[in-house]
Design a protein around this motif. Structure first.
Motif, short mmCIF file in Angstrom:
data_model
loop_
_atom_site.label_atom_id
_atom_site.label_comp_id
_atom_site.label_asym_id
_atom_site.label_seq_id
_atom_site.Cartn_x
_atom_site.Cartn_y
_atom_site.Cartn_z
N THR A 1 3.96 6.58 -45.38
CA THR A 1 3.77 6.49 -43.94
C THR A 1 5.05 5.95 -43.32
O THR A 1 5.53 4.88 -43.69
CB THR A 1 2.59 5.56 -43.60
OG1 THR A 1 1.41 6.04 -44.26
CG2 THR A 1 2.33 5.53 -42.10
N VAL A 2 5.61 6.73 -42.39
CA VAL A 2 6.85 6.36 -41.71
C VAL A 2 6.51 6.09 -40.25
O VAL A 2 6.01 6.96 -39.56
CB VAL A 2 7.89 7.51 -41.82
CG1 VAL A 2 9.20 7.11 -41.16
CG2 VAL A 2 8.12 7.91 -43.27
N ASP A 3 6.80 4.87 -39.80
CA ASP A 3 6.47 4.48 -38.43
C ASP A 3 7.64 4.62 -37.47
O ASP A 3 7.45 4.67 -36.26
CB ASP A 3 5.97 3.03 -38.40
CG ASP A 3 4.66 2.87 -39.14
OD1 ASP A 3 3.81 3.78 -39.04
OD2 ASP A 3 4.49 1.86 -39.82
N ASN A 4 8.87 4.68 -37.97
CA ASN A 4 10.07 4.72 -37.13
C ASN A 4 10.91 5.95 -37.45
O ASN A 4 10.82 6.52 -38.51
CB ASN A 4 10.92 3.46 -37.35
CG ASN A 4 10.16 2.20 -37.02
OD1 ASN A 4 9.46 2.16 -36.03
ND2 ASN A 4 10.29 1.19 -37.86
N THR B 1 12.97 9.76 -36.89
CA THR B 1 12.61 11.16 -36.64
C THR B 1 11.56 11.68 -37.62
O THR B 1 10.94 12.70 -37.35
CB THR B 1 13.85 12.06 -36.72
OG1 THR B 1 14.44 11.91 -38.01
CG2 THR B 1 14.86 11.69 -35.66
N ARG B 2 11.38 11.00 -38.76
CA ARG B 2 10.39 11.44 -39.75
C ARG B 2 9.04 10.76 -39.58
O ARG B 2 8.27 10.65 -40.53
CB ARG B 2 10.91 11.16 -41.17
CG ARG B 2 11.97 12.09 -41.62
CD ARG B 2 12.25 11.93 -43.12
NE ARG B 2 11.09 12.30 -43.91
CZ ARG B 2 10.53 11.51 -44.83
NH1 ARG B 2 10.98 10.32 -45.07
NH2 ARG B 2 9.49 11.92 -45.52
N ARG B 3 8.71 10.31 -38.41
CA ARG B 3 7.43 9.62 -38.20
C ARG B 3 6.28 10.49 -38.70
O ARG B 3 6.24 11.68 -38.49
CB ARG B 3 7.20 9.35 -36.73
CG ARG B 3 7.84 8.10 -36.27
CD ARG B 3 7.42 7.76 -34.86
NE ARG B 3 8.45 6.89 -34.35
CZ ARG B 3 8.92 6.91 -33.14
NH1 ARG B 3 8.45 7.74 -32.27
NH2 ARG B 3 9.85 6.09 -32.79
N ASP C 1 11.01 -0.08 -44.14
CA ASP C 1 10.25 0.38 -42.96
C ASP C 1 9.29 1.52 -43.24
O ASP C 1 8.92 2.27 -42.35
CB ASP C 1 11.19 0.79 -41.81
CG ASP C 1 11.98 -0.38 -41.27
OD1 ASP C 1 11.48 -1.52 -41.32
OD2 ASP C 1 13.11 -0.15 -40.79
N LYS C 2 8.89 1.67 -44.49
CA LYS C 2 7.91 2.69 -44.87
C LYS C 2 6.82 2.00 -45.67
O LYS C 2 7.05 1.00 -46.34
CB LYS C 2 8.54 3.79 -45.73
CG LYS C 2 9.65 4.54 -45.03
CD LYS C 2 10.31 5.50 -45.99
CE LYS C 2 11.53 6.11 -45.34
NZ LYS C 2 12.29 6.92 -46.27
#
Length: 87
Positions: free
Chosen positions: A36-39, A41-43, A14-15
């Protein structure tokens, strides 16, 4: 503008990772890693730039055996504290 000589994009858990190989001014090329994190807490977008000469050290760290205690749990490696004679 950076002198990018190669680029690769891939997805993992998911990254999205963007790798840029940039002409460096020091000992060699620089690798810029954009995560790039889309989901979760680390968005967001996170960027790290690493001189290519450091990649050998990172690889050696990843391939080194992990020190375990008698119960088989990983032991944290701590950097030694160096004190002067005055301290």
């Amino acid at each position: 503008m950076d002198n990018i000589i190669a680029t690769e994009v891939f997805d993992h858990f998911d990254k999205t990772y963007l790798l840029d190989r940039i002409i460096g001014s020091g000992t060699g090329p620089v690798v810029r890693i954009t995560e790039t994190v889309d989901n979760g807490t680390r968005r967001g977008k996170y960027v790290v730039e690493v001189d290519a000469s450091v990649l050998t050290r990172i690889r050696a760290f990843m391939e080194a055996p992990v020190v375990s205690d008698v119960q088989g749990k990983s032991v944290a490696v701590r950097k030694p504290i160096r004190l002067t004679s005055d301290q």
